[in-house]
Design a protein around this motif. Structure first.
Motif, short mmCIF file in Angstrom:
data_model
loop_
_atom_site.label_atom_id
_atom_site.label_comp_id
_atom_site.label_asym_id
_atom_site.label_seq_id
_atom_site.Cartn_x
_atom_site.Cartn_y
_atom_site.Cartn_z
N LEU A 73 0.84 -1.18 0.00
CA LEU A 73 0.00 0.00 0.00
C LEU A 73 0.88 1.24 0.00
CD1 LEU A 73 -2.78 -0.93 2.58
CD2 LEU A 73 -2.96 -0.87 0.10
N LYS A 74 0.53 2.20 -0.84
CA LYS A 74 1.28 3.45 -0.91
C LYS A 74 0.43 4.58 -0.33
CE LYS A 74 3.79 2.01 -5.07
NZ LYS A 74 4.07 2.30 -6.49
N TYR A 75 0.98 5.24 0.67
CA TYR A 75 0.30 6.35 1.32
C TYR A 75 1.00 7.66 1.00
CZ TYR A 75 -2.35 3.09 4.27
OH TYR A 75 -3.19 2.10 4.71
N LYS A 76 0.22 8.73 1.01
CA LYS A 76 0.78 10.06 0.82
C LYS A 76 0.14 11.00 1.83
CE LYS A 76 1.57 13.73 -2.58
NZ LYS A 76 1.37 14.17 -3.98
N VAL A 77 0.98 11.69 2.59
CA VAL A 77 0.52 12.70 3.54
C VAL A 77 1.07 14.04 3.07
CG1 VAL A 77 0.47 13.46 5.94
CG2 VAL A 77 0.58 11.01 5.42
N ARG A 78 0.19 14.98 2.79
CA ARG A 78 0.65 16.31 2.38
C ARG A 78 0.21 17.34 3.40
NH1 ARG A 78 -3.58 18.94 -0.58
NH2 ARG A 78 -5.24 17.51 -1.22
N PHE A 79 0.96 18.42 3.48
CA PHE A 79 0.73 19.41 4.53
C PHE A 79 1.12 20.79 4.01
CE2 PHE A 79 4.78 17.22 5.04
CZ PHE A 79 5.69 18.26 5.04
N GLN A 80 0.66 21.82 4.71
CA GLN A 80 1.00 23.20 4.38
C GLN A 80 1.12 24.00 5.67
OE1 GLN A 80 -1.80 25.47 1.99
NE2 GLN A 80 -0.11 26.70 1.18
N TYR B 48 4.91 35.14 -0.97
CA TYR B 48 3.76 35.25 -1.85
C TYR B 48 3.56 33.96 -2.67
CZ TYR B 48 4.50 40.15 -0.72
OH TYR B 48 4.68 41.33 -0.04
N LYS B 49 4.42 32.99 -2.45
CA LYS B 49 4.35 31.76 -3.22
C LYS B 49 3.82 30.66 -2.30
CE LYS B 49 8.49 33.48 -5.42
NZ LYS B 49 9.95 33.35 -5.51
N TYR B 50 2.52 30.43 -2.37
CA TYR B 50 1.89 29.50 -1.46
C TYR B 50 2.41 28.07 -1.65
CZ TYR B 50 -1.40 33.10 -0.03
OH TYR B 50 -1.97 34.24 0.48
N ASP B 51 2.81 27.73 -2.86
CA ASP B 51 3.30 26.37 -3.10
C ASP B 51 4.60 26.10 -2.35
OD1 ASP B 51 1.18 25.71 -4.72
OD2 ASP B 51 2.15 26.53 -6.50
N SER B 52 5.37 27.14 -2.07
CA SER B 52 6.63 26.94 -1.33
C SER B 52 6.36 26.62 0.13
CB SER B 52 7.50 28.20 -1.44
OG SER B 52 6.88 29.29 -0.76
N THR B 53 5.12 26.74 0.58
CA THR B 53 4.78 26.44 1.98
C THR B 53 4.23 25.03 2.13
OG1 THR B 53 2.50 27.26 1.78
CG2 THR B 53 4.22 28.87 2.30
N LYS B 54 4.22 24.26 1.03
CA LYS B 54 3.64 22.91 1.06
C LYS B 54 4.73 21.85 1.10
CE LYS B 54 -0.43 24.21 -1.66
NZ LYS B 54 -1.19 23.95 -2.92
#
Length: 664
Positions: free
Chosen positions: A335-342, A419-425
């Motif tokens: 099983l492959k799990y992915k946990v993402r956060f910001q 200002y780059k929200y993706d850099s906080t993920k």
């Protein structure tokens, strides 16, 4: 007069409600605003106020801009310089994170460029890719639009002609998850002859696409949508085609020409998620891209774009690759799990801890980290080694695994100058296996995300269910029928039930039985030879009746419950029917003369005789009933021994059955 006042009041209230509805509907749109300086534009969005989800981090918007000339940006307020004169349709897609509502739609705006006085900056990407990248603007939500960009680059030393493949709608899901409503290109990519949905490929009469994307303007920021996991350079494209055809139902194929060395191009897809798409919010779905740089070569790139299904746009999420698993293949499955956060704080996070609850059926010792962002090496095993560089550590407890990002810098979305929200993920991807002989129970896992010493943020539950699976069983046994004389009854049958059920389950059965029994009787017949003489004609009759029959029994449904691995009980209804019954009757006749005073002599005029009579009755008669039983043994698969009491509406009413059962 009073009635007129009431009527006017009702009309006024209805008008106010209607006006409020119109205002609310209008307010849920994002308008494109811009300032133009000849061939340079400054863009921003006028989006409606966010409606905060209670208990969630502070709501915010993310943005995706298409400039109409093949460039795009994820900045909130991008600047763009057009290289050529012309009219360009600017598009905007706004995503509402932690907002209690649907993303606000936006209408394209046309920008007319008549003068070229500004020079554009060269495009750059901080996060490189190997020939092919798949980008997405948001996670899929049922009945919403999203954007996928297929980015490809020629890493060969010469100009080439080649092909692009896009595969979608995985066969393992019953319903289609996606519909491609629009395809836009910028470099005259053309549909191949066997391309599906070719009507959505937009070209004008000159063969030039009317809407296009060629390269991404990422504003010099790290872009976490690039799917580094699963990057693959392969040979033998026909093998990839065959594997993809088996895994996906739908595909698109394009042909491109004159791709210069190091040149990057994009194909831009507008994808509509279907209302009937998979509703499991812990599932991971994917779209596959295949890039053949040179059609004269079998070498190609393969990229799987993984996406987590969600009902609202929440950057903190947990998902699993397979939400429904075949229990027969559990020993071979990872099983492959992915946990993402910001990080939504006002400052950077240096330590991030992901406390993942591990279901009891998972073997924590098989855990493998597949990928992380921020990218970190694994910390040293020894506790005595203190490192000052960034690394990720894993800590195991009885029911939990913790992933700890140490010595990192993850900016906060509310941090000044960010200002780059993706850099906080960020995210972590890992795989695990099931325990040996894991019970067949559904599992659920969730993660507590802790940024430094802040309060934990809980993700959704990531659930995995086992498919019921079909298990056919073979049973044979003996029916004991006490009311029948010298009864014998043996049966064989088949069963259908879920494969290796854990507790309660349903089962159906079909049995064929063959039995015998017998009966006998003796009686006398007397006839007076002459009236008043007292002399009787006596006939002594002995009858032996042997029966042979065949029955069929259907158990349409029964409920069974396993207390543990060795004991189970069950009960249900059944319908029995007699297929045929054969009777062989042997009658022995002896003839006598009976005189008064009970004197008996053989009748010399009538010799004794034996008559054999055969009869077959094929009338189908139904006998409904109910039963309860007890099973012992390895009851989830077999061997199983069972004892069953059966009560039938018609005779024979009481039956005991003893059987052996084995399931496959």
């Amino acid at each position: 007069m009073q009635r007129i006042i009431i009527f006017i009041t009702i009309l006024s209230h209805s008008y106010m409600v209607k006006a409020q509805l119109v205002t609310d509907t209008t307010a849920r749109k994002a308008e494109i605003l811009y300032n133009q300086y000849e061939n340079k534009v400054e863009l921003k969005a006028d989006a409606p106020p966010l409606v905060q989800i209670s208990g969630a981090p502070e709501a915010f918007y993310t943005y995706f801009w298409e400039f109409g000339d093949g460039h795009f940006s994820f900045e909130e307020k991008p600047e763009h310089v057009y290289k050529n004169r012309g009219e360009y349709n600017v598009r905007l897609q706004v995503t509402n994170n932690y907002d209690n509502g649907k993303p606000p739609p936006s209408r394209p705006k046309t920008i007319n460029v008549s003068k070229i006085n500004h020079q554009s900056d060269p495009l750059s990407t901080e996060r490189d890719f190997q020939g092919l990248a798949m980008l997405k603007t948001r996670e899929p939500v049922p009945d919403e639009e999203m954007v996928v960009v297929m980015k490809y680059r020629n890493d060969l030393g010469y100009a080439t002609n080649g092909k692009l493949y896009v595969y979608y709608n995985e066969r393992k899901y019953r319903a289609n998850n996606f519909e491609i409503s629009d395809v836009r290109t910028h470099h005259n990519e053309k549909p191949a002859e066997d391309m599906l949905l070719s009507a959505h490929f937009n070209t004008n009469s000159k063969g030039v696409p009317d809407m296009a994307l060629a390269s991404a303007s990422l504003g010099g920021r790290p872009f976490p949508f690039f799917q580094n996991p699963g990057d693959s350079i392969r040979n033998h494209v026909f093998i990839t085609e065959e594997e993809s055809e088996q895994e996906f139902r739908d595909k698109l194929i394009f042909r491109f020409e004159d791709l210069a060395p190091k040149e990057e191009r994009n194909v831009f897809f507008t994808i509509k998620t279907t209302p009937e798409m998979l509703k499991d919010t812990s599932a991971i779905v994917k779209i596959r891209g295949v890039f053949v740089p040179d059609e004269r070569s079998e070498s190609h790139h393969v990229k799987d774009l993984e996406m987590e299904i969600t009902t609202s746009h929440d950057p903190n999420k947990m998902a699993v690759s397979d939400t429904r698993i075949n229990y027969r293949l559990v020993d071979k499955k990872r099983l492959k799990y992915k946990v993402r956060f910001q990080n939504n704080g006002e400052g950077p996070a240096t330590t991030i801890r992901l406390n993942v609850n591990v279901p009891e059926i998972i073997d924590k010792n098989t855990l493998k980290i597949l990928d992380t962002y921020p990218e970190c090496p694994v910390c040293p095993d020894s506790d005595s080694l203190r490192v000052s560089y960034s690394c990720i550590d894993t800590v195991f407890s009885e029911k939990q695994v913790s992933f700890i990002f140490n010595n990192i810098y993850l900016p906060g979305s509310n941090q000044k100058g960010v200002y780059k929200y993706d850099s906080t993920k960020g995210f972590v991807r890992y795989s695990v296996k099931m325990k040996d002989k894991a019970p067949k129970i559904n599992s659920a896992s969730r993660t507590a995300i802790i940024f430094d010493k802040n309060e934990p943020i809980l993700t959704n539950f990531s659930k995995t269910h086992f498919k019921p699976g079909l298990s056919l069983g073979v049973m044979s046994g003996y029916n004991s029928i006490a009311l029948l004389h010298n009864s014998t009854n043996y049966f064989i049958g088949i069963t259908a039930s879920p494969y290796k059920p854990y507790r309660g389950y349903l089962q159906a059965e079909l049995q064929i039985s063959k039995g015998t029994y017998d009966n006998s009787r003796s009686y006398e017949l007397r006839t007076e030879l002459e009236p008043g003489s007292g002399i009787m004609d006596l006939t002594v009759v002995d009858e032996q009746m042997d029966y042979e029959y065949m029955d069929i029994t259907l158990v349409p449904i029964s409920y069974r419950y396993n207390f543990n691995k060795f004991i189970g009980v069950g009960g249900g209804v059944q319908i029995s029917g007699r297929l045929y019954e054969e009777l062989e009757q042997t009658s022995d006749y002896e003839y006598f003369i009976e005189f008064p005073q009970n004197r008996i002599e053989p009748n010399q005029n009538k010799p004794n005789e034996t008559i054999v009579y055969d009869e077959r009755d094929s009338r189908f008669e139904i006998n409904p009933g109910a039963f309860a039983d007890l099973n012992l043994g390895s009851i989830r698969i077999g061997p199983i021994v069972g004892a069953r009491y059966i009560w039938q509406l018609n005779a024979p009413h009481h039956i005991w059955a003893f059987y052996l059962l084995w399931k496959f």
